[in-house]
Write an enzyme that holds these catalytic residues in place. Structure first.
Site, PDB file in Angstrom:
ATOM      1  N   ARG A  58       0.822  -1.217   0.000  1.00  0.00           N
ATOM      2  CA  ARG A  58       0.000   0.000   0.000  1.00  0.00           C
ATOM      3  C   ARG A  58       0.853   1.262   0.000  1.00  0.00           C
ATOM      4  O   ARG A  58       0.375   2.364  -0.239  1.00  0.00           O
ATOM      5  CB  ARG A  58      -0.957  -0.008   1.210  1.00  0.00           C
ATOM      6  CG  ARG A  58      -1.896   1.169   1.250  1.00  0.00           C
ATOM      7  CD  ARG A  58      -3.201   0.928   2.032  1.00  0.00           C
ATOM      8  NE  ARG A  58      -3.106  -0.007   3.129  1.00  0.00           N
ATOM      9  CZ  ARG A  58      -2.559   0.251   4.326  1.00  0.00           C
ATOM     10  NH1 ARG A  58      -2.064   1.452   4.580  1.00  0.00           N
ATOM     11  NH2 ARG A  58      -2.516  -0.679   5.261  1.00  0.00           N
ATOM     12  N   TYR A 109     -17.024  18.856 -12.165  1.00  0.00           N
ATOM     13  CA  TYR A 109     -17.269  17.420 -12.135  1.00  0.00           C
ATOM     14  C   TYR A 109     -18.226  17.077 -10.991  1.00  0.00           C
ATOM     15  O   TYR A 109     -17.981  17.439  -9.841  1.00  0.00           O
ATOM     16  CB  TYR A 109     -15.955  16.653 -11.973  1.00  0.00           C
ATOM     17  CG  TYR A 109     -16.191  15.168 -11.961  1.00  0.00           C
ATOM     18  CD1 TYR A 109     -16.696  14.534 -13.087  1.00  0.00           C
ATOM     19  CD2 TYR A 109     -15.973  14.412 -10.825  1.00  0.00           C
ATOM     20  CE1 TYR A 109     -16.958  13.183 -13.087  1.00  0.00           C
ATOM     21  CE2 TYR A 109     -16.223  13.053 -10.810  1.00  0.00           C
ATOM     22  CZ  TYR A 109     -16.722  12.447 -11.943  1.00  0.00           C
ATOM     23  OH  TYR A 109     -16.994  11.102 -11.933  1.00  0.00           O
ATOM     24  N   ASP A 180      -8.168  20.947 -11.453  1.00  0.00           N
ATOM     25  CA  ASP A 180      -8.472  19.666 -12.078  1.00  0.00           C
ATOM     26  C   ASP A 180      -8.176  19.838 -13.571  1.00  0.00           C
ATOM     27  O   ASP A 180      -8.898  20.535 -14.283  1.00  0.00           O
ATOM     28  CB  ASP A 180      -9.944  19.312 -11.830  1.00  0.00           C
ATOM     29  CG  ASP A 180     -10.319  17.934 -12.367  1.00  0.00           C
ATOM     30  OD1 ASP A 180      -9.703  17.504 -13.360  1.00  0.00           O
ATOM     31  OD2 ASP A 180     -11.239  17.304 -11.810  1.00  0.00           O
ATOM     32  N   LYS A 205      -9.382   9.267 -18.008  1.00  0.00           N
ATOM     33  CA  LYS A 205      -9.840   9.943 -19.221  1.00  0.00           C
ATOM     34  C   LYS A 205      -8.714  10.026 -20.265  1.00  0.00           C
ATOM     35  O   LYS A 205      -8.288   9.022 -20.769  1.00  0.00           O
ATOM     36  CB  LYS A 205     -10.391  11.318 -18.852  1.00  0.00           C
ATOM     37  CG  LYS A 205     -11.343  11.304 -17.631  1.00  0.00           C
ATOM     38  CD  LYS A 205     -12.648  10.569 -17.887  1.00  0.00           C
ATOM     39  CE  LYS A 205     -13.462  10.304 -16.615  1.00  0.00           C
ATOM     40  NZ  LYS A 205     -13.739  11.489 -15.801  1.00  0.00           N
TER      41      LYS A 205
END
Ligand SMILES: *Cc1c(COP(=O)(O)O)cnc(C)c1O
Length: 390
Positions: A58, A109, A180, A205
């Site tokens: 992790r 978003y 963003d 994306k």
């Protein structure tokens, strides 16, 4: 992509600086030694032999590291990969202190907006919702704020925010700025160079580019913030899978050519749509009469491949277009090689979006095939349905 006029001619060590298109191909590779693999291998590891700086799955992974080096070099900062765009976004927001005032775009978003609303109801944040294309109003709201969050181009209205002015003004008020950069990608817009403190991406994306995975990234030059983000990733566990990291990095290799094609087609389709009798408005910063054209021309290297348009006949006509497409795909999301179209108003939280607004993510198909399909789909509402034909 038009030019890289603003690119420095040398890097900090005095070597000729490489253009982003070359960095996308070259960054994150292993050493050039005999039989060394050209691509970073996929390392599936839940744990590592003790004694190293990573130790546990992790906390780090060599495949993430290759992806992070590449995204970091493209954005001009230090990158951290996350399980999704939302993983990166929530890590940035959760690094703010309790009760922090967050200036946030109304047109943005919906996941980020929903997260902020959800946490704010519980007293975590104090949001101030603004129109980030209105520089004066946004800066007025930054007084006493901890963070200004910006998306540009905005979603789904494709508005343009003036990043350099917003960053300078927000900093004068003592607020940090997060951008963003999912819609523009670092090939078209580099927010850290314009003054932003942190950039986030939905790597899902454009960067990965094939609509086949979820991944996110945060990039910053601020060491303290970077440390906070590392902590958030380790503690909340929004870590990427190594296979996703490998695929995303493979996708980035072709980002420049995918984007070049998609952007050229988006410009062409925007021009043709704006002359089509069934279309009432096209939103694309590449159109000279678009309200964002001036700022976008200054701060972006190209106008991108996202556009929105409204059709005559309201929601029903727009839905008919979505149902009629055969080359385009009726689906949510963006940034893949496939051209996607959808009516945004139908989503919860998008009630203020014009009902007939169709958002289009232009992909890499032949532009004439796309136009022919759009034309027949725009004719569809006028065509009698089978039942009417009787
Ligand atoms: C999709 C998207 C996100 C969220 O990313 P996920 O990878 O789906 O979590 C955030 N911001 C923008 C602009 C997006 O388009």
């Amino acid at each position: 992509m038009s030019s890289d006029a603003k690119r420095p001619s040398t890097d900090p060590e005095g070597r000729p600086a490489l253009s982003p298109e070359t960095i996308a191909v070259m960054a994150g590779r292993g050493p050039r030694v005999p039989d060394g693999p050209l691509s970073a291998p996929v390392v599936f590891a839940g744990t590592y032999h003790a004694g190293g700086p990573v130790g546990y799955g992790r906390d780090g992974n060599p495949t993430w590291a290759a992806l992070e080096e590449t995204i970091g070099t493209l954005e001009g900062g230090r990158a951290l990969a996350f399980a999704s765009g939302m993983g990166a976004i929530t890590a940035v927001l959760e690094s703010m202190t309790l009760g922090a005032v967050i200036v946030f775009p109304a047109d943005s978003y919906m996941g980020t907006r929903a997260f902020l609303a959800d946490r704010s109801r519980r007293g975590r944040f104090e949001p101030r919702i603004v129109d980030v294309t209105d520089t004066a109003a946004t800066l007025a709201a930054c007084e006493g704020a901890a963070l200004l969050w910006v998306e540009t181009p905005t979603n789904p209205l494709i508005g343009i925010a003036d990043l350099a002015t917003l960053c300078a003004g927000a900093h004068r008020s003592g607020a940090h700025v997060a951008v963003d950069n999912t819609f523009a990608t670092p090939l078209l817009q580099r927010p850290l160079e314009l003054g932003a403190d942190v950039v986030v991406h939905s790597v899902t994306k454009y960067l990965s580019g094939h609509s086949d995975l979820q991944l996110g990234a945060a990039v910053t030059r601020d060491e303290a913030l970077w440390g906070e983000l590392v902590n958030r990733r380790e503690l909340y566990g929004a870590i990427p899978g190594p296979m996703e990291a490998f695929l995303a990095l493979r996708g980035i290799r072709t980002l420049p050519v995918r984007l070049e094609r998609a952007q050229a087609s988006a410009g062409e389709l925007a021009r043709r749509l704006s002359r089509h009798p069934a279309v009432t408005r096209v939103r694309y910063p590449g159109l000279p009469d678009d309200p964002g054209h001036g700022v976008a021309s200054r701060q972006m290297k190209g106008f991108g491949a996202m556009l929105s348009f409204e059709v005559k006949g309201g929601a029903e006509a727009a839905e008919a277009v979505c149902a009629a497409v055969r080359v385009l795909t009726h689906a949510t999301s963006l940034g893949g090689v496939e051209t996607l179209i959808e009516r945004r108003h139908k989503w919860r939280g998008e009630e203020s979006t014009p009902p007939s607004l169709l958002r289009m993510s232009v992909g890499c198909e032949n532009v004439e095939d796309l136009w022919a399909d759009l034309e027949q789909a725009l004719d569809a509402p006028a065509r009698p349905t089978r039942s009417q034909e009787g």
